[in-house]
Design a protein around this motif. Sequence first.
Motif, PDB file in Angstrom:
ATOM      1  N   ASP A  66       0.789  -1.220   0.000  1.00 13.67           N
ATOM      2  CA  ASP A  66       0.000   0.000   0.000  1.00 13.67           C
ATOM      3  C   ASP A  66       0.828   1.281   0.000  1.00 13.67           C
ATOM      4  OD1 ASP A  66       0.870  -0.475   2.572  1.00 13.67           O
ATOM      5  OD2 ASP A  66      -1.059  -0.060   3.531  1.00 13.67           O
ATOM      6  N   ASN A  67       2.137   1.150  -0.105  1.00 15.10           N
ATOM      7  CA  ASN A  67       3.015   2.321  -0.247  1.00 15.10           C
ATOM      8  C   ASN A  67       4.371   1.846  -0.780  1.00 15.10           C
ATOM      9  OD1 ASN A  67       4.627   1.499   1.992  1.00 15.10           O
ATOM     10  ND2 ASN A  67       3.252   2.520   3.407  1.00 15.10           N
ATOM     11  N   ASP A  68       5.353   2.699  -0.761  1.00 15.37           N
ATOM     12  CA  ASP A  68       6.670   2.346  -1.309  1.00 15.37           C
ATOM     13  C   ASP A  68       7.663   1.883  -0.242  1.00 15.37           C
ATOM     14  OD1 ASP A  68       6.104   2.829  -4.003  1.00 15.37           O
ATOM     15  OD2 ASP A  68       6.455   4.973  -3.782  1.00 15.37           O
ATOM     16  N   ASP A  69       7.177   1.422   0.902  1.00 19.57           N
ATOM     17  CA  ASP A  69       8.075   0.951   1.951  1.00 19.57           C
ATOM     18  C   ASP A  69       8.669  -0.401   1.574  1.00 19.57           C
ATOM     19  OD1 ASP A  69       7.504   3.206   3.378  1.00 19.57           O
ATOM     20  OD2 ASP A  69       6.406   2.198   4.982  1.00 19.57           O
ATOM     21  N   VAL A  70       9.965  -0.529   1.858  1.00 18.86           N
ATOM     22  CA  VAL A  70      10.703  -1.756   1.585  1.00 18.86           C
ATOM     23  C   VAL A  70      11.472  -2.128   2.849  1.00 18.86           C
ATOM     24  CG1 VAL A  70      12.488  -2.832   0.161  1.00 18.86           C
ATOM     25  CG2 VAL A  70      10.959  -1.133  -0.844  1.00 18.86           C
ATOM     26  N   ALA A  71      11.335  -3.362   3.293  1.00 20.54           N
ATOM     27  CA  ALA A  71      12.102  -3.858   4.431  1.00 20.54           C
ATOM     28  C   ALA A  71      13.417  -4.423   3.911  1.00 20.54           C
ATOM     29  CB  ALA A  71      11.316  -4.919   5.182  1.00 20.54           C
ATOM     30  N   CYS A  72      14.514  -4.012   4.548  1.00 22.08           N
ATOM     31  CA  CYS A  72      15.860  -4.397   4.094  1.00 22.08           C
ATOM     32  C   CYS A  72      16.738  -4.715   5.297  1.00 22.08           C
ATOM     33  CB  CYS A  72      16.545  -3.232   3.376  1.00 22.08           C
ATOM     34  SG  CYS A  72      15.619  -2.436   2.097  1.00 22.08           S
ATOM     35  N   TRP A  73      17.693  -5.577   5.058  1.00 23.75           N
ATOM     36  CA  TRP A  73      18.770  -5.666   6.027  1.00 23.75           C
ATOM     37  C   TRP A  73      19.690  -4.500   5.724  1.00 23.75           C
ATOM     38  CZ3 TRP A  73      16.902 -10.331   4.046  1.00 23.75           C
ATOM     39  CH2 TRP A  73      16.308 -11.158   5.010  1.00 23.75           C
ATOM     40  N   ASP A  74      19.994  -3.710   6.740  1.00 24.34           N
ATOM     41  CA  ASP A  74      20.872  -2.557   6.600  1.00 24.34           C
ATOM     42  C   ASP A  74      22.271  -3.005   7.007  1.00 24.34           C
ATOM     43  OD1 ASP A  74      22.266  -0.188   6.732  1.00 24.34           O
ATOM     44  OD2 ASP A  74      20.837   0.816   8.049  1.00 24.34           O
ATOM     45  N   LEU A  75      23.119  -3.230   6.027  1.00 25.47           N
ATOM     46  CA  LEU A  75      24.439  -3.781   6.317  1.00 25.47           C
ATOM     47  C   LEU A  75      25.337  -2.792   7.035  1.00 25.47           C
ATOM     48  CD1 LEU A  75      25.118  -5.920   3.132  1.00 25.47           C
ATOM     49  CD2 LEU A  75      23.882  -6.497   5.229  1.00 25.47           C
ATOM     50  N   GLU A  76      25.025  -1.522   6.961  1.00 26.91           N
ATOM     51  CA  GLU A  76      25.804  -0.524   7.708  1.00 26.91           C
ATOM     52  C   GLU A  76      25.402  -0.524   9.180  1.00 26.91           C
ATOM     53  OE1 GLU A  76      28.391   1.235   6.501  1.00 26.91           O
ATOM     54  OE2 GLU A  76      28.058   0.194   4.608  1.00 26.91           O
ATOM     55  N   GLY A  77      24.093  -0.569   9.430  1.00 24.81           N
ATOM     56  CA  GLY A  77      23.599  -0.498  10.798  1.00 24.81           C
ATOM     57  C   GLY A  77      23.490  -1.835  11.497  1.00 24.81           C
ATOM     58  N   GLY A  78      23.453  -2.912  10.709  1.00 23.38           N
ATOM     59  CA  GLY A  78      23.356  -4.242  11.297  1.00 23.38           C
ATOM     60  C   GLY A  78      21.961  -4.606  11.762  1.00 23.38           C
ATOM     61  N   ASP A  79      20.963  -3.869  11.301  1.00 21.27           N
ATOM     62  CA  ASP A  79      19.599  -4.138  11.715  1.00 21.27           C
ATOM     63  C   ASP A  79      18.702  -4.243  10.487  1.00 21.27           C
ATOM     64  OD1 ASP A  79      19.619  -1.471  10.919  1.00 21.27           O
ATOM     65  OD2 ASP A  79      19.252  -0.679  12.913  1.00 21.27           O
ATOM     66  N   VAL A  80      17.405  -4.244  10.707  1.00 14.73           N
ATOM     67  CA  VAL A  80      16.441  -4.227   9.612  1.00 14.73           C
ATOM     68  C   VAL A  80      15.891  -2.806   9.518  1.00 14.73           C
ATOM     69  CG1 VAL A  80      14.177  -5.048   8.837  1.00 14.73           C
ATOM     70  CG2 VAL A  80      15.848  -6.668   9.761  1.00 14.73           C
ATOM     71  N   ALA A  81      15.962  -2.255   8.333  1.00 20.63           N
ATOM     72  CA  ALA A  81      15.468  -0.900   8.100  1.00 20.63           C
ATOM     73  C   ALA A  81      14.275  -0.961   7.159  1.00 20.63           C
ATOM     74  CB  ALA A  81      16.564  -0.029   7.482  1.00 20.63           C
ATOM     75  N   VAL A  82      13.296  -0.124   7.430  1.00 19.81           N
ATOM     76  CA  VAL A  82      12.201   0.068   6.492  1.00 19.81           C
ATOM     77  C   VAL A  82      12.482   1.390   5.792  1.00 19.81           C
ATOM     78  CG1 VAL A  82       9.725   0.421   6.188  1.00 19.81           C
ATOM     79  CG2 VAL A  82      10.561  -1.266   7.851  1.00 19.81           C
ATOM     80  N   ILE A  83      12.692   1.285   4.494  1.00 18.95           N
ATOM     81  CA  ILE A  83      13.042   2.434   3.657  1.00 18.95           C
ATOM     82  C   ILE A  83      11.829   2.792   2.808  1.00 18.95           C
ATOM     83  CG2 ILE A  83      14.451   3.148   1.680  1.00 18.95           C
ATOM     84  CD1 ILE A  83      16.682   1.361   2.771  1.00 18.95           C
ATOM     85  N   HIS A  84      11.500   4.077   2.795  1.00 21.20           N
ATOM     86  CA  HIS A  84      10.440   4.551   1.904  1.00 21.20           C
ATOM     87  C   HIS A  84      11.098   4.831   0.559  1.00 21.20           C
ATOM     88  CE1 HIS A  84       6.514   6.057   0.914  1.00 21.20           C
ATOM     89  NE2 HIS A  84       7.053   7.133   0.400  1.00 21.20           N
ATOM     90  N   ASP A  85      11.042   3.828  -0.309  1.00 20.71           N
ATOM     91  CA  ASP A  85      11.732   3.910  -1.594  1.00 20.71           C
ATOM     92  C   ASP A  85      11.202   5.085  -2.413  1.00 20.71           C
ATOM     93  OD1 ASP A  85      13.533   3.264  -3.545  1.00 20.71           O
ATOM     94  OD2 ASP A  85      12.539   1.410  -4.157  1.00 20.71           O
ATOM     95  N   PHE A  86      12.076   5.648  -3.179  1.00 19.39           N
ATOM     96  CA  PHE A  86      11.835   6.791  -4.067  1.00 19.39           C
ATOM     97  C   PHE A  86      11.787   8.123  -3.322  1.00 19.39           C
ATOM     98  CE2 PHE A  86       9.856   3.050  -6.052  1.00 19.39           C
ATOM     99  CZ  PHE A  86      10.676   2.947  -7.154  1.00 19.39           C
TER     100      PHE A  86
END
Length: 116
Positions: A66-86
């Motif tokens: 329902d939006n442009d959110d993408v769940a990713c492993w953030d290799l810099e932070g070592g956690d899971v980040a939800v990024i609002h793509d675009f």
Amino acid sequence: MTDLLRTVELPEGFAYPAEFVRVVGLGLTHLEPWWIFDGSLLRRRATGLSERYPERRPVPFARREDNDDVACWDLEGGDVAVIHDFASPGWEQRRTFPDFNAWLRQAVEDLIEHGG
């Protein structure tokens, strides 16, 4: 069977966490509104994220329908980040979770809310 990134496509030193592999193996890939990426969509989004946010090292695994959110492993932070793509670089960060299991708990909560 879910078509995930192969070992040669993943960043050096990264492997999918066992918890994620188990969830995918159980077929729990459609937790509406979250969907586990696979195939060409996964590969396009991984490439796009690295191009749009070159200062980050995300490994995407799910998108919100329902939006442009993408769940990713953030290799810099070592956690899971939800990024609002675009979003403009610097404005993309939505949320973080300490690990995949914490993200999964929230995804189940989102599933409950979404269906109600």
